[in-house]
Scaffold this motif. Sequence first.
Motif, PDB file in Angstrom:
ATOM      1  N   LYS A   1       3.263  10.234 -10.100  1.00  0.00           N
ATOM      2  CA  LYS A   1       2.360  10.504 -10.580  1.00  0.00           C
ATOM      3  C   LYS A   1       1.837  11.700 -10.973  1.00  0.00           C
ATOM      4  N   ILE A   2       1.033  12.701  -9.482  1.00  0.00           N
ATOM      5  CA  ILE A   2       1.208  13.793  -8.919  1.00  0.00           C
ATOM      6  C   ILE A   2       2.127  14.749  -9.812  1.00  0.00           C
TER       7      ILE A   2
ATOM      8  N   LEU B   1       0.714  -1.022   0.264  1.00  0.00           N
ATOM      9  CA  LEU B   1      -0.068   0.019   0.339  1.00  0.00           C
ATOM     10  C   LEU B   1       0.507   1.276   0.197  1.00  0.00           C
ATOM     11  N   LYS B   2       1.659   1.152   1.121  1.00  0.00           N
ATOM     12  CA  LYS B   2       2.706   2.329   0.679  1.00  0.00           C
ATOM     13  C   LYS B   2       3.763   2.570  -0.825  1.00  0.00           C
ATOM     14  N   ASN B   3       4.317   1.211  -1.157  1.00  0.00           N
ATOM     15  CA  ASN B   3       4.579   1.384  -2.674  1.00  0.00           C
ATOM     16  C   ASN B   3       3.210   2.462  -3.350  1.00  0.00           C
ATOM     17  N   LEU B   4       2.030   1.960  -3.584  1.00  0.00           N
ATOM     18  CA  LEU B   4       0.506   2.129  -4.654  1.00  0.00           C
ATOM     19  C   LEU B   4       1.320   3.750  -3.728  1.00  0.00           C
ATOM     20  N   GLU B   5       0.997   4.941  -2.578  1.00  0.00           N
ATOM     21  CA  GLU B   5       1.128   5.909  -2.391  1.00  0.00           C
ATOM     22  C   GLU B   5       2.213   6.023  -2.826  1.00  0.00           C
TER      23      GLU B   5
ATOM     24  N   LEU C   1       3.362   5.049  -5.776  1.00  0.00           N
ATOM     25  CA  LEU C   1       3.146   5.381  -6.865  1.00  0.00           C
ATOM     26  C   LEU C   1       2.351   6.679  -7.007  1.00  0.00           C
ATOM     27  N   LEU C   2       1.694   6.941  -7.014  1.00  0.00           N
ATOM     28  CA  LEU C   2       0.179   7.509  -7.176  1.00  0.00           C
ATOM     29  C   LEU C   2       1.021   8.927  -6.650  1.00  0.00           C
ATOM     30  N   ASN C   3       1.734   9.404  -6.141  1.00  0.00           N
ATOM     31  CA  ASN C   3       2.277  10.953  -5.640  1.00  0.00           C
ATOM     32  C   ASN C   3       3.577  11.617  -6.866  1.00  0.00           C
TER      33      ASN C   3
END
Lengths: 151, 108
Positions: B104-105, B94-98, B100-102
């Motif tokens: 992206k921003i 879930l940290k990885n996803l965070e 990754l998404l950040n």
Amino acid sequence: MERSINHSVFYPHPPEVVWDYLTKAELMEQWLMKNNFELKLGHDFQFNTGPIPSLHFDGIVYCKVLEIEPLKKLTYSWKCGPGKGKITIDSIVYWTLQAKDNGTEVLLENSGFKEADFNVVIFNAMDQGWLANMNKISKILNETKDASTRA
Amino acid sequence: MPVPELDVFQVIADPSRREMLRMLSEKSLPINSLAEHFDMSRPAVSKHVKIMYNAGFISIEDIGRERYCTLKKDGFDELQKWISFFDNFWKTKLKNLETLLNNKIKKS
């Protein structure tokens, strides 16, 4: 014994974006694991990672899509084992998304854990030496007993 | 009924005893409740219990009028190990996803 895993994370992104990362195989691979997921009810798929011998885990997670509610809910089974398709651990993964404060609250629940094949669990326990040691102890005890009978 | 001394392999070779161990891996049970699940006489169940006790698989404790069997957990903590493993696993992912998404921003 706690048999349920729960995590909740807030991502400052709309549910549409988060949903994509939970349901598109190539995006899932970037943060989770290699997989052949498809957003189709009843679809059987696998995640692949490296094996972990100490856990009797061959690195393959066997899954089936159980529930889809676009942008809100995704459920799949989550099963693993020591190899050759043997399943020892049987559980379910629930994803819930809630739009909130210009972002998305993601709830992950991994629960319903059960030992799918107790025979394999027993043999794994033996492999870990516990039963082997018990066996040694019982042998020593029996030998001691034999010796005392003889004496 | 005489109780034979069996080694651990002989103990777990018997399907009824394996099933008893599986039930006890979930919780401690009085011999009477254990017996209800099996189509065999109460003395036969007691004999299996004695065999598992002699081999060190279970402990027996008298509580009130009941004799409670408890699995000696040492070798049977597999499930808990898996759960701890996946607990950490999901935390990391879930940290990885965070991240990754950040990223992206930042890029957009």
